[in-house]
Enzyme design. Structure first.
Site, short mmCIF file in Angstrom:
data_model
loop_
_atom_site.label_atom_id
_atom_site.label_comp_id
_atom_site.label_asym_id
_atom_site.label_seq_id
_atom_site.Cartn_x
_atom_site.Cartn_y
_atom_site.Cartn_z
N PRO A 8 0.78 -1.22 -0.02
CG PRO A 8 -0.26 -1.32 2.21
CD PRO A 8 0.57 -2.06 1.19
CG ASN A 9 -0.36 4.34 1.08
OD1 ASN A 9 -1.34 4.80 0.22
ND2 ASN A 9 -0.51 3.96 2.29
NE ARG A 16 3.77 6.99 1.44
CZ ARG A 16 3.99 6.00 1.99
NH1 ARG A 16 4.49 4.79 1.41
NH2 ARG A 16 3.74 5.91 3.30
CG ASN A 70 8.37 -1.81 0.45
OD1 ASN A 70 7.90 -1.64 1.37
ND2 ASN A 70 9.05 -0.67 -0.12
CG HIS A 76 4.80 -2.26 10.45
ND1 HIS A 76 6.26 -2.44 10.58
CD2 HIS A 76 4.55 -1.27 9.42
CE1 HIS A 76 6.84 -1.66 9.55
NE2 HIS A 76 5.89 -0.83 8.98
CG ASP A 83 -0.21 -17.16 8.44
OD1 ASP A 83 0.58 -17.25 9.16
OD2 ASP A 83 -1.49 -17.11 8.49
CD GLU A 94 10.89 -7.26 6.26
OE1 GLU A 94 10.09 -6.27 6.74
OE2 GLU A 94 11.03 -8.33 7.12
CB ILE A 97 12.03 3.12 0.40
CG1 ILE A 97 11.75 2.36 -0.89
CG2 ILE A 97 12.66 4.41 -0.17
CD1 ILE A 97 10.54 2.82 -1.67
CB SER A 98 11.96 4.74 5.05
OG SER A 98 11.02 4.03 5.72
NE ARG A 103 8.81 6.16 8.64
CZ ARG A 103 7.91 5.88 7.65
NH1 ARG A 103 8.38 4.90 6.82
NH2 ARG A 103 6.98 6.68 7.72
NE ARG A 107 5.70 4.28 9.78
CZ ARG A 107 4.98 4.20 8.70
NH1 ARG A 107 4.96 3.01 8.10
NH2 ARG A 107 3.93 5.20 8.57
#
Length: 142
Positions: A8-9, A16, A70, A76, A83, A94, A97-98, A103, A107
């Site tokens: 998502p996003n 962002r 990602n 989280h 699963d 996994e 980017i940040s 954070r 997170r």
């Protein structure tokens, strides 16, 4: 084939917060992956969804030799994605980017990390290239 799943996003990169995600757009990311694929003659597919079930459905096709995920905020708390990843028997990376450890507190916990082979966090788009290079090496040994 290497599958890259973005949650998502991530399609909103460029809109962002730039201090967290950088100045690049989602199209820049797609171009980076496309260029790497052409240069290395390795097929990649990028899949992005804002919907947990669509991500799970794509993972369950299991038609890939390596995976970069990602999962965005699903990292989280999505035990359903965890699963799905758990039953996939290919190398899985996994990626974030940040730096999720710099954070917000929530997170810093990844529920998918235990079912992935490794984690890359905080290296911007370069993290995708590192993950692709790693999978190229690992898949080549199989």
């Amino acid at each position: 084939m290497i599958l890259i799943v973005n949650g998502p996003n991530l399609n909103m990169l460029g809109k962002r917060p730039k201090e967290i995600y950088g100045n690049f757009s989602y199209q820049d990311l797609l171009k980076l992956i496309e260029d790497w694929s052409e240069k290395n003659k390795i097929k990649t597919e990028v899949f992005q969804s804002n919907f947990e079930g669509e991500i799970i459905n794509r993972l369950q096709k299991m038609d890939f030799d390596g995976l970069i995920i990602n999962a965005g905020a699903y990292t989280h708390y999505s035990y359903a994605i965890k699963d799905a990843l758990e039953i996939i028997d290919v190398p899985k990376i996994e990626l974030h980017i940040s730096n999720i450890y710099k954070r917000e507190e929530f997170r810093k916990k990844s529920v998918i990390a235990p079912v992935c082979d490794g984690q890359i966090t905080g290296l911007g788009l370069d993290g995708y290239i590192l993950a692709l290079e790693y999978l190229k090496k690992i898949i080549g040994k199989r």
